[in-house]
Design a protein around this motif. Sequence first.
Motif, PDB file in Angstrom:
ATOM      1  N   MET A   1      10.824  -1.418 -10.403  1.00 48.51           N
ATOM      2  CA  MET A   1      11.495  -0.984 -12.518  1.00 48.51           C
ATOM      3  C   MET A   1      10.223   0.346 -12.368  1.00 48.51           C
ATOM      4  SD  MET A   1      10.328  -4.618 -13.989  1.00 48.51           S
ATOM      5  CE  MET A   1       9.672  -3.580 -15.376  1.00 48.51           C
ATOM      6  N   GLY A   2       9.331   0.617 -11.281  1.00 49.70           N
ATOM      7  CA  GLY A   2       8.107   1.960 -12.173  1.00 49.70           C
ATOM      8  C   GLY A   2       9.459   2.679 -11.015  1.00 49.70           C
ATOM      9  N   LEU A   3       9.786   2.592  -9.611  1.00 52.65           N
ATOM     10  CA  LEU A   3      10.955   3.872  -9.312  1.00 52.65           C
ATOM     11  C   LEU A   3      11.846   4.150  -9.537  1.00 52.65           C
ATOM     12  CD1 LEU A   3      10.863   4.728  -6.624  1.00 52.65           C
ATOM     13  CD2 LEU A   3      12.423   2.924  -5.429  1.00 52.65           C
ATOM     14  N   LEU A   4      12.531   3.232 -10.369  1.00 52.60           N
ATOM     15  CA  LEU A   4      13.800   3.211 -11.409  1.00 52.60           C
ATOM     16  C   LEU A   4      13.384   4.496 -12.732  1.00 52.60           C
ATOM     17  CD1 LEU A   4      15.491  -0.060 -11.208  1.00 52.60           C
ATOM     18  CD2 LEU A   4      16.431   2.162 -10.698  1.00 52.60           C
ATOM     19  N   LEU A   5      12.064   4.168 -13.403  1.00 53.30           N
ATOM     20  CA  LEU A   5      12.260   4.975 -14.109  1.00 53.30           C
ATOM     21  C   LEU A   5      11.615   6.335 -13.846  1.00 53.30           C
ATOM     22  CD1 LEU A   5       9.851   2.417 -16.318  1.00 53.30           C
ATOM     23  CD2 LEU A   5      12.029   3.334 -16.930  1.00 53.30           C
TER      24      LEU A   5
ATOM     25  N   LEU B   1       0.337  -1.575   0.198  1.00 51.94           N
ATOM     26  CA  LEU B   1      -0.132  -0.380  -0.079  1.00 51.94           C
ATOM     27  C   LEU B   1       0.614   1.388   0.141  1.00 51.94           C
ATOM     28  CD1 LEU B   1      -2.697  -1.164   2.379  1.00 51.94           C
ATOM     29  CD2 LEU B   1      -3.243  -1.049  -0.359  1.00 51.94           C
ATOM     30  N   LEU B   2       1.623   0.972   0.672  1.00 49.97           N
ATOM     31  CA  LEU B   2       2.909   2.609   0.863  1.00 49.97           C
ATOM     32  C   LEU B   2       3.450   2.664  -0.381  1.00 49.97           C
ATOM     33  CD1 LEU B   2       4.195   2.334   3.926  1.00 49.97           C
ATOM     34  CD2 LEU B   2       3.127   4.102   3.535  1.00 49.97           C
ATOM     35  N   THR B   3       4.284   1.362  -0.753  1.00 50.91           N
ATOM     36  CA  THR B   3       4.565   1.937  -2.358  1.00 50.91           C
ATOM     37  C   THR B   3       3.345   2.452  -2.816  1.00 50.91           C
ATOM     38  OG1 THR B   3       4.309  -0.456  -3.362  1.00 50.91           O
ATOM     39  CG2 THR B   3       6.641   0.218  -1.489  1.00 50.91           C
ATOM     40  N   GLY B   4       2.754   1.661  -3.281  1.00 51.79           N
ATOM     41  CA  GLY B   4       1.229   2.636  -4.197  1.00 51.79           C
ATOM     42  C   GLY B   4       1.253   3.622  -4.682  1.00 51.79           C
ATOM     43  N   VAL B   5       0.750   4.522  -3.462  1.00 52.11           N
ATOM     44  CA  VAL B   5       0.788   5.799  -2.469  1.00 52.11           C
ATOM     45  C   VAL B   5       1.504   7.157  -3.092  1.00 52.11           C
ATOM     46  CG1 VAL B   5      -0.187   7.133  -1.196  1.00 52.11           C
ATOM     47  CG2 VAL B   5      -1.484   5.294  -0.676  1.00 52.11           C
ATOM     48  N   PHE B   6       3.594   6.033  -2.495  1.00 43.50           N
ATOM     49  CA  PHE B   6       4.204   7.271  -2.733  1.00 43.50           C
ATOM     50  C   PHE B   6       4.643   6.763  -4.275  1.00 43.50           C
ATOM     51  CE2 PHE B   6       4.467   6.628   2.298  1.00 43.50           C
ATOM     52  CZ  PHE B   6       4.687   8.370   2.054  1.00 43.50           C
ATOM     53  N   GLY B   7       4.121   5.849  -4.461  1.00 42.26           N
ATOM     54  CA  GLY B   7       4.759   5.730  -6.067  1.00 42.26           C
ATOM     55  C   GLY B   7       3.533   6.302  -6.781  1.00 42.26           C
TER      56      GLY B   7
ATOM     57  N   LEU C   1       3.818   1.210 -10.306  1.00 37.89           N
ATOM     58  CA  LEU C   1       3.775   1.815  -8.933  1.00 37.89           C
ATOM     59  C   LEU C   1       2.474   1.071  -8.230  1.00 37.89           C
ATOM     60  CD1 LEU C   1       6.442   4.567  -8.904  1.00 37.89           C
ATOM     61  CD2 LEU C   1       7.034   2.709  -7.854  1.00 37.89           C
ATOM     62  N   VAL C   2       1.253   1.998  -9.011  1.00 36.74           N
ATOM     63  CA  VAL C   2       0.479   1.641  -8.681  1.00 36.74           C
ATOM     64  C   VAL C   2      -0.160  -0.174  -8.861  1.00 36.74           C
ATOM     65  CG1 VAL C   2      -2.202   2.183  -9.051  1.00 36.74           C
ATOM     66  CG2 VAL C   2      -0.824   3.344  -9.167  1.00 36.74           C
ATOM     67  N   SER C   3       0.680  -1.202  -9.859  1.00 36.69           N
ATOM     68  CA  SER C   3      -0.014  -2.201  -9.518  1.00 36.69           C
ATOM     69  C   SER C   3       1.242  -3.551  -8.010  1.00 36.69           C
ATOM     70  CB  SER C   3       0.834  -2.988 -11.159  1.00 36.69           C
ATOM     71  OG  SER C   3       1.724  -3.070 -10.827  1.00 36.69           O
ATOM     72  N   PRO C   4       0.336  -3.708  -7.871  1.00 41.93           N
ATOM     73  CA  PRO C   4       0.939  -4.415  -6.336  1.00 41.93           C
ATOM     74  C   PRO C   4       2.185  -5.672  -6.980  1.00 41.93           C
ATOM     75  CG  PRO C   4      -1.182  -5.567  -6.722  1.00 41.93           C
ATOM     76  CD  PRO C   4      -0.812  -4.328  -7.807  1.00 41.93           C
ATOM     77  N   GLY C   5       2.763  -5.364  -5.976  1.00 38.24           N
ATOM     78  CA  GLY C   5       4.530  -6.557  -5.965  1.00 38.24           C
ATOM     79  C   GLY C   5       5.598  -5.355  -5.893  1.00 38.24           C
ATOM     80  N   PHE C   6       6.678  -6.071  -5.369  1.00 40.45           N
ATOM     81  CA  PHE C   6       8.114  -5.715  -5.038  1.00 40.45           C
ATOM     82  C   PHE C   6       9.178  -5.389  -6.748  1.00 40.45           C
ATOM     83  CE2 PHE C   6       7.047  -7.194  -1.124  1.00 40.45           C
ATOM     84  CZ  PHE C   6       6.316  -6.684  -0.196  1.00 40.45           C
TER      85      PHE C   6
END
Length: 127
Positions: free
Chosen positions: A94-98, A36-42, A84-89
């Motif tokens: 990959m989204g954070l790197l982009l 949830l945190l990575t989705g919101v912050f992403g 980043l919104v899709s669940p998974g590490f």
Amino acid sequence: MKWLILLFIIVPTAELALLIYSGQLLGFLPTISLILLTGVFGAYFAKRQGVKAWIDLRTRMTNMETPGDALIDSFCILVAGILLVSPGFITDVMGLLLLFSWPRNLIRPFIQRWIYKKMKNGQIIIR
């Protein structure tokens, strides 16, 4: 076509295995919280980067410059937001790197070559 198999079969399988492993290692609630945190912050960071890319794109178009790099950056940020919104590490990493410019600078030549090849074959027409 081969990359679609990777995208729809191997990546979700790896994501699921990593989520199960994380659930066993960290516990259920911490794993769900991380997702949830990575989705919101992403989504927040992707929005910020997207606004910057949109301003850069508009500035280039106003100055009658080619929007090539700004357009590719905008596309990469859009893909990053979706990842980043899709669940998974794995998709989160990959989204954070982009979202950062240096990985986009590394993949931009590949995207440009791909677009050039499509233009040369007549699959993309610019008027």
